[in-house]
Design a protein around this motif. Structure first.
Motif, short mmCIF file in Angstrom:
data_model
loop_
_atom_site.label_atom_id
_atom_site.label_comp_id
_atom_site.label_asym_id
_atom_site.label_seq_id
_atom_site.Cartn_x
_atom_site.Cartn_y
_atom_site.Cartn_z
N GLN A 8 0.82 -1.21 0.00
CA GLN A 8 0.00 0.00 0.00
C GLN A 8 0.85 1.26 0.00
O GLN A 8 0.57 2.22 -0.72
CB GLN A 8 -0.94 0.00 1.22
CG GLN A 8 -2.03 -1.05 1.16
CD GLN A 8 -2.89 -1.02 2.41
OE1 GLN A 8 -2.47 -0.58 3.47
NE2 GLN A 8 -4.12 -1.49 2.28
N PHE A 9 1.89 1.25 0.80
CA PHE A 9 2.77 2.42 0.89
C PHE A 9 3.49 2.65 -0.43
O PHE A 9 3.61 3.79 -0.89
CB PHE A 9 3.77 2.22 2.02
CG PHE A 9 4.57 3.45 2.35
CD1 PHE A 9 4.03 4.46 3.11
CD2 PHE A 9 5.87 3.58 1.89
CE1 PHE A 9 4.76 5.60 3.42
CE2 PHE A 9 6.62 4.71 2.18
CZ PHE A 9 6.05 5.72 2.95
N CYS A 10 3.99 1.59 -1.06
CA CYS A 10 4.67 1.73 -2.35
C CYS A 10 3.70 2.22 -3.43
O CYS A 10 4.06 3.05 -4.27
CB CYS A 10 5.29 0.39 -2.76
SG CYS A 10 6.71 -0.10 -1.77
N PHE A 11 2.47 1.71 -3.40
CA PHE A 11 1.48 2.17 -4.36
C PHE A 11 1.18 3.65 -4.17
O PHE A 11 1.08 4.41 -5.15
CB PHE A 11 0.20 1.35 -4.22
CG PHE A 11 -0.92 1.84 -5.09
CD1 PHE A 11 -0.97 1.52 -6.44
CD2 PHE A 11 -1.93 2.64 -4.57
CE1 PHE A 11 -1.98 1.99 -7.26
CE2 PHE A 11 -2.95 3.11 -5.38
CZ PHE A 11 -2.98 2.78 -6.72
N LEU A 12 1.02 4.07 -2.92
CA LEU A 12 0.77 5.49 -2.64
C LEU A 12 1.91 6.35 -3.17
O LEU A 12 1.68 7.38 -3.81
CB LEU A 12 0.60 5.70 -1.14
CG LEU A 12 0.54 7.16 -0.68
CD1 LEU A 12 -0.69 7.85 -1.24
CD2 LEU A 12 0.54 7.25 0.85
#
Length: 283
Positions: free
Chosen positions: A12-16
């Motif tokens: 999720q953090f990488c996608f954000l």
């Protein structure tokens, strides 16, 4: 449809990070429009009418930034009208709306991750690399939420009192709110001291397991991001705002990769919903 909310916090953090970089660094209207559309569709599918307040920021930001740039930036060759020696051009208006779309896209994506990336998930991602920062950040987010809740409670408690002047009432409420916040901070500090914070080696509680599915999701996000970056660096996403509007290139590969990246949360949720419906039909 909560599949995206179940992604590993690291994914999720990488996608954000990838989708925010795509939105902020893009100089072509199509990726920015896809980013806006992807965030808006996800909010509508997950929150329904409650997301309308967040979506209202899109036309407001586009109008504000577009109007500001139109009034104070006077470059471009397509003159709409003149006022004295000042020329108001179409290029400055369109570029301002484009920048407003970027701001609105960032706001929407932050709203998305405010719903799925809680403090526990944020600590799981940054707890080992920057434990003090992650703790401070999560406590700040919690403090803001408690600040708003306490303000609402104070306002309701004072509703039955005799009405005062607006300024005096606001100052009294602010004083009470600050007092409650200071008391809460002292209680939190005593609790942390009693639990031995700052003594010895700190251990991070991480209940999330990185599995094969998480690795596949992370690989897809990185692959799509690298594809968009490669297409942009090779001139496949080129649009000129100055001196005149000129649509130079739009690579189908770059547009498709940007669209898939921005719609990854929606695709993930819709895929889970379709799979669940298929399983229910079998039973």
């Amino acid at each position: 449809m909560v599949r995206f909310a179940k992604w590993h916090p690291l994914v999720q953090f990488c996608f954000l990070l990838c989708v925010l970089l795509l939105t902020c660094l893009s100089r072509h209207p199509v990726p920015v429009a896809l980013s806006l559309l992807g965030a808006a569709v996800y909010l509508l599918l997950t929150d329904g009418r409650r997301s309308l307040r967040s979506l209202l920021c899109v036309p407001v930001l586009v109008a504000l930034v577009g109007g500001f740039n139109f009034l104070f930036a006077h470059w471009g060759v397509t003159v709409l009208f003149s006022r004295g020696d000042t020329q108001f051009t179409l290029e400055s208006l369109i570029y301002g709306c484009f920048q407003g779309g970027i701001f609105a896209g960032v706001v929407l994506w932050l709203a998305v991750f405010g719903r799925v990336l809680g403090s526990d998930r944020l600590l799981a991602v940054t707890g080992r690399a920057a434990p003090r920062f992650s703790l401070l950040f999560s406590m700040t987010l919690g403090c803001i939420a408690r600040f708003r809740e306490n303000a609402q409670q104070i306002r309701l408690a004072r509703a039955g009192l005799a009405k005062e002047k607006p300024l005096h009432e606001a100052l009294d409420q602010f004083s009470t709110l600050v007092t409650l916040s200071l008391e809460g901070s002292m209680t939190t500090a005593d609790a942390m001291r009693a639990r031995g914070y700052g003594k010895g080696r700190r251990r991070v509680y991480d209940p999330f397991t990185f599995g094969v599915a998480d690795g596949v999701e992370l690989a897809v996000v990185l692959l799509l991001s690298i594809t968009v970056l490669a297409v942009a660096l090779t001139g496949g996403l080129t649009f000129y705002f100055d001196p005149q509007l000129e649509w130079v290139t739009l690579s189908p590969l770059g547009a498709a990769a940007a669209g898939l990246l921005c719609f990854c949360p929606t695709i993930s949720n819709v895929g889970e919903a379709l799979q669940w419906r298929r399983l229910k039909r079998k039973n």
